[in-house]
Design an enzyme around this catalytic site. Structure first.
Site, PDB file in Angstrom:
ATOM      1  N   HIS B  66       0.846  -1.198   0.000  1.00 28.27           N
ATOM      2  CA  HIS B  66       0.000   0.000   0.000  1.00 28.27           C
ATOM      3  C   HIS B  66       0.882   1.249   0.000  1.00 28.27           C
ATOM      4  CE1 HIS B  66      -3.633  -2.424   0.840  1.00 28.27           C
ATOM      5  NE2 HIS B  66      -2.784  -3.168   1.512  1.00 28.27           N
ATOM      6  N   TYR B 334       3.617  -5.755   9.393  1.00 30.16           N
ATOM      7  CA  TYR B 334       3.571  -4.288   9.408  1.00 30.16           C
ATOM      8  C   TYR B 334       4.689  -3.728  10.289  1.00 30.16           C
ATOM      9  CZ  TYR B 334      -1.263  -4.254   7.478  1.00 30.16           C
ATOM     10  OH  TYR B 334      -2.384  -4.415   6.707  1.00 30.16           O
TER      11      TYR B 334
END
Lengths: 179, 359
Positions: B66, B334
């Site tokens: 992303h 993440y």
């Protein structure tokens, strides 16, 4: 034999309790950052409250250590070994206090809530900043390594005192007989 | 005080040294095992992120997935309707500020907006008591795979071949053939089109979570944010325009805030809670928890979302993770991605310096 006194019972209790906690903490940390499975989440949920508990106990222990004399090392120990013994002990004290602070500071810098358990947060202790986060995160990693290596040396030296030199140093912490 | 009188050396000194060595080595080996050094085939968060990087190339300073996106800001206005299902004060009526991010999947910050038919929406709700809720949602109904290992294998199977610079279709085909759980996703994506606007999309949690109410009862849920007033397309982007999404958002915000309804979908008994490849039937009870209102946007290079890790396991009390293994794997990966880009931002030794945005 070179008789060495034993540590105060309170110091001995703290030592063994914290040895279990610190060792658990190092293993939890190593497992947490290298797993992607469900255990990653539960290791993380152990890591923070355990870290804060170690921090508080380390402060209590440091206070006790500064007000209560430790038994002297055997007089016949080589000077370099005495230096290494004292150095590694202060290193362990320093890491027990510094590591939780760096962890707390690093979460603060990353703007993460410092959650000890669901619904309970500690306040941030540092301003948010990505560079600060990254430096502290890496410091946390490398100091954890140093912590584990210092622990190995400490444990190896304690066994050497107990099994080879048999000079009462190990017994000063176990509280067992010197003979 | 100490007598220098030596006691005789212990019996079997060599054996005693060996025992000490054994204990030290065993401790070191246990640590190495836990840290993954003795099992190089084990899937670690680092390997997941390495695979994402291999798939999209290295773009220092950007997210590893992303990567292309825009920061948005606003607030969540709770309706109060969800308060009996979750003890979080977030769902009692009132306003909570949000820091959000609209983005494209994939690790290339220079990808064309039309290159993927999926958009994503991440939100961080900053509760008054210091708690946070972070969620990353995607404009798709299901996830392609149900386990971290399958996600890793999928990433590898669809990555460009170093020899040709293009993904090898045979590898992708072999992956999908051996993973029948990808069926619903493949069926959906066949007809999915890249949306001309972030604003008209519905974004879904995909993973299921639990709400916990004030009585301690758990309720399995998924959620979605649904645009309040979908606007019929304004003709879409001009041909050849690859960066239309940010411009569209800015244009819409100039006319006023954009609003989505946060809809909580409650599972019926027997609905799969731990498998993100399986959608729930459309008729499940849905509760309108309130409105997400976005009234500002800023480029991600210096906007407030830049330094946010939208880790889906950061939850206030009253929301909990389910057993869906993808949730925890996202959190772990993440964290690695976050350290890499903040390290690049902080010019840590051994990291690449972030490039100036050339666009």
């Amino acid at each position: 034999m070179s008789r060495v006194d034993t540590f105060h019972p309170f110091a001995r209790v703290l030592h063994w309790l914290m040895s279990i906690m610190v060792l658990t903490m190092l293993f939890v940390g190593a497992g947490m950052v290298t797993s992607v499975e469900a255990k990653h989440a539960w290791l993380l949920s152990i890591h923070r409250p355990l870290g804060i508990t170690i921090f508080i106990l380390a402060l209590i222990r440091l206070g006790f250590r500064l007000t209560h004399k430790a038994p002297p090392l055997p007089a016949d120990m080589p000077e370099w070994q005495k230096l290494a013994a004292h150095g590694s002990h202060w290193m362990l004290y320093g890491l027990m206090i510094l590591m939780p602070l760096i962890g707390w500071g690093m979460l603060s810098a990353g703007n993460f809530p410092v959650t000890l358990w669901s619904g309970f947060q500690l306040p941030p202790i540092l301003p948010a900043g990505p560079a600060l986060y990254a430096w502290l995160r890496e410091a946390h990693r490398y100091l954890a390594w140093l912590f584990f290596l210092t622990f190995l040396a400490h444990m190896g030296a304690a066994l050497m005192h107990g099994l080879i030199r048999r000079d009462g140093v190990l017994q000063s912490m176990t509280g067992g007989s010197n003979d | 005080m100490q007598e220098p009188k030596k006691r005789p050396p212990p019996a079997n000194v060599a054996g005693r040294w060996a025992l000490i060595g054994l204990v030290v080595v065993a401790a070191a080996a246990a640590f190495a095992y836990v840290g993954g050094w003795l099992t190089p085939s084990r899937l670690t968060p680092k390997r997941v992120v390495d695979a994402l990087q291999a798939s999209s190339g290295e773009h220092p300073g950007y997210r590893r997935n992303h990567a292309k996106g825009i920061c948005v800001g606003g607030y969540f206005e709770a309706s109060g309707a969800l308060a009996k299902y979750s003890s979080s004060p977030l769902f009692a009526s009132g306003r909570t500020p949000v820091v959000g991010r609209l983005a494209l999947p994939g690790g290339n910050p220079y990808a064309a907006d039309s290159s993927v038919p999926i958009r994503s929406f991440a939100l961080r709700f900053d509760l008054a008591d210091g708690e946070q809720w972070r969620t990353g949602m995607n404009a798709m109904p299901v996830f392609p795979v149900s386990t971290p290992q399958a996600f890793y294998d999928l990433t590898v199977a669809t990555s460009p071949d170093p020899a040709t610079g293009k993904p090898n279709p045979d590898k992708a085909k072999a992956f999908f053939m051996s993973h029948p759980e990808t069926g619903p996703f493949l069926g959906w994506i066949k007809t999915a089109k890249p949306a001309p606007s972030y604003v008209d999309e519905t974004y879904q949690s995909i993973n299921a979570f639990y709400l916990r109410d004030a009585n301690g009862e758990r309720h399995a849920v998924r959620w979605k944010v649904v645009p309040e007033t979908p606007v019929a397309g304004d003709g879409g982007p001009a041909a050849g325009d690859t960066d239309y999404l940010d411009a569209d958002l800015t244009r819409r915000l100039a006319q006023g805030p954009v609003r989505w309804h946060l809809q909580m979908i409650l599972a019926a008994p027997g609905d799969p809670v731990d498998d993100a490849t399986k959608a729930w039937p459309d008729d499940r009870q849905t509760i309108d928890a309130g409105v997400v209102v976005i009234d500002s946007a800023q480029p991600q290079a210096n906007g407030p979302c830049r330094d946010v890790n939208y880790d889906p396991t950061i939850l206030p009390h009253g929301i909990e993770i389910s057993g869906d293994p993808i949730i925890v794997a996202r959190s772990a990966a993440y964290a690695v991605s976050y350290l890499r880009r903040t390290g690049e931002e902080g010019h840590l030794p051994g990291t690449a310096h972030p490039k100036e945005d050339q666009r």
